[in-house]
Design a protein around this motif. Sequence first.
Motif, PDB file in Angstrom:
ATOM      1  N   GLN A 175      -0.409   2.639  -0.363  1.00 18.75           N
ATOM      2  CA  GLN A 175      -0.938   3.050   0.934  1.00 18.75           C
ATOM      3  C   GLN A 175      -0.920   4.566   1.115  1.00 18.75           C
ATOM      4  O   GLN A 175      -1.725   5.125   1.858  1.00 18.75           O
ATOM      5  CB  GLN A 175      -0.161   2.372   2.073  1.00 18.75           C
ATOM      6  N   GLU A 193       0.238  -2.786   0.467  1.00 18.88           N
ATOM      7  CA  GLU A 193       1.162  -2.692   1.584  1.00 18.88           C
ATOM      8  C   GLU A 193       0.647  -1.729   2.657  1.00 18.88           C
ATOM      9  O   GLU A 193      -0.357  -1.051   2.475  1.00 18.88           O
ATOM     10  CB  GLU A 193       2.536  -2.244   1.076  1.00 18.88           C
ATOM     11  N   ILE A 194       1.366  -1.684   3.752  1.00 17.17           N
ATOM     12  CA  ILE A 194       1.051  -0.749   4.830  1.00 17.17           C
ATOM     13  C   ILE A 194       2.361  -0.214   5.399  1.00 17.17           C
ATOM     14  O   ILE A 194       3.360  -0.932   5.489  1.00 17.17           O
ATOM     15  CB  ILE A 194       0.209  -1.423   5.942  1.00 17.17           C
ATOM     16  N   SER A 195       2.365   1.069   5.734  1.00 17.22           N
ATOM     17  CA  SER A 195       3.514   1.707   6.360  1.00 17.22           C
ATOM     18  C   SER A 195       3.160   2.077   7.799  1.00 17.22           C
ATOM     19  O   SER A 195       1.979   2.091   8.176  1.00 17.22           O
ATOM     20  CB  SER A 195       3.914   2.967   5.585  1.00 17.22           C
ATOM     21  N   GLU A 196       4.171   2.409   8.576  1.00 17.82           N
ATOM     22  CA  GLU A 196       3.942   2.747   9.986  1.00 17.82           C
ATOM     23  C   GLU A 196       2.935   3.874  10.130  1.00 17.82           C
ATOM     24  O   GLU A 196       2.009   3.824  10.951  1.00 17.82           O
ATOM     25  CB  GLU A 196       5.278   3.117  10.634  1.00 17.82           C
ATOM     26  N   GLN A 197       3.064   4.872   9.279  1.00 19.80           N
ATOM     27  CA  GLN A 197       2.182   6.035   9.412  1.00 19.80           C
ATOM     28  C   GLN A 197       0.754   5.760   8.954  1.00 19.80           C
ATOM     29  O   GLN A 197      -0.172   6.509   9.323  1.00 19.80           O
ATOM     30  CB  GLN A 197       2.744   7.230   8.628  1.00 19.80           C
ATOM     31  N   THR A 198       0.550   4.709   8.173  1.00 22.19           N
ATOM     32  CA  THR A 198      -0.792   4.409   7.674  1.00 22.19           C
ATOM     33  C   THR A 198      -1.756   4.130   8.814  1.00 22.19           C
ATOM     34  O   THR A 198      -2.940   4.482   8.741  1.00 22.19           O
ATOM     35  CB  THR A 198      -0.761   3.195   6.724  1.00 22.19           C
ATOM     36  N   VAL A 199      -1.273   3.506   9.875  1.00 25.93           N
ATOM     37  CA  VAL A 199      -2.120   3.202  11.032  1.00 25.93           C
ATOM     38  C   VAL A 199      -2.671   4.488  11.634  1.00 25.93           C
ATOM     39  O   VAL A 199      -3.870   4.597  11.930  1.00 25.93           O
ATOM     40  CB  VAL A 199      -1.324   2.412  12.091  1.00 25.93           C
ATOM     41  N   HIS A 200      -1.804   5.483  11.789  1.00 27.50           N
ATOM     42  CA  HIS A 200      -2.230   6.754  12.370  1.00 27.50           C
ATOM     43  C   HIS A 200      -3.131   7.532  11.412  1.00 27.50           C
ATOM     44  O   HIS A 200      -4.115   8.149  11.831  1.00 27.50           O
ATOM     45  CB  HIS A 200      -1.004   7.592  12.741  1.00 27.50           C
ATOM     46  N   SER A 211      -4.804  -3.731   4.283  1.00 27.67           N
ATOM     47  CA  SER A 211      -3.573  -4.074   3.581  1.00 27.67           C
ATOM     48  C   SER A 211      -3.681  -5.523   3.129  1.00 27.67           C
ATOM     49  O   SER A 211      -3.588  -6.456   3.934  1.00 27.67           O
ATOM     50  CB  SER A 211      -2.366  -3.891   4.505  1.00 27.67           C
TER      51      SER A 211
END
Length: 246
Positions: A175, A193-200, A211
């Motif tokens: 990601q 996968e995806i992390s919290e910051q990926t959304v932003h 993801s």
Amino acid sequence: MALLKDIVSYCDQRLDSSAFDDYCPNGLQIEGAAEVSSIVSGVTASQAMIDAAADVGADMLLVHHGYFWKGEAAPLVGIKGRRVKALMRHDLSLVAYHLPLDAHPELGNNHQLGIKLGFGTGTPAGGLLWGVELARPLTSEDLASRVDSALGRAPLVVGPQGSVRRIAWCTGAAQGMIEQAAAAGFDAFISGEISEQTVHQAAELGILYLSAGHHATERYGVQALGAELADRFAVAHQFIDIDNPV
């Protein structure tokens, strides 16, 4: 029946494993029987994977995620000890390829995922990033549906919705490559996968992010390698999927 050393030597050369500065040793990690008549392939050498391979009488377990990662504790105790003990009890060799099996231009996870998603062979777009430019654009909904249908797992979709034509992907926990994908001009990026910051990042970079699951995106390279070994060395091969929702 084939010699374990011949199979491992072939894999090392085929995947050019010595060219990679990886997070773990690639190749033979646990040595079992000297002769191999049956190979089981899978994504991760979990206890369930080992048990499944032993149950079908495999001599060699071929995986993408093996053992002895940099920074992990060395003692063979607890989960790690039980896994190694089970492999040795069943005379079952563990052979693992991480980055070499992501990067390979034919057998690799990224090449194979592109085929699975109906993008043809795709082309490398820098490092482990692969991409394609479609003849006709897809809506973000259609792309998500395609991923769901191909992988059997509905992706988590974030970022701007709309039409996409240039699509990039990199399997597993990639990601963090979203900025590279956006800088290369892709409209959408698919990873595991995806992390919290990926959304932003997706919102601010103006790129659709899907993801699709670490496990789900990395099932295909090891199958391709296992099938090639079966054909070349005249041994049995089967892929066993120990499902993982991540």
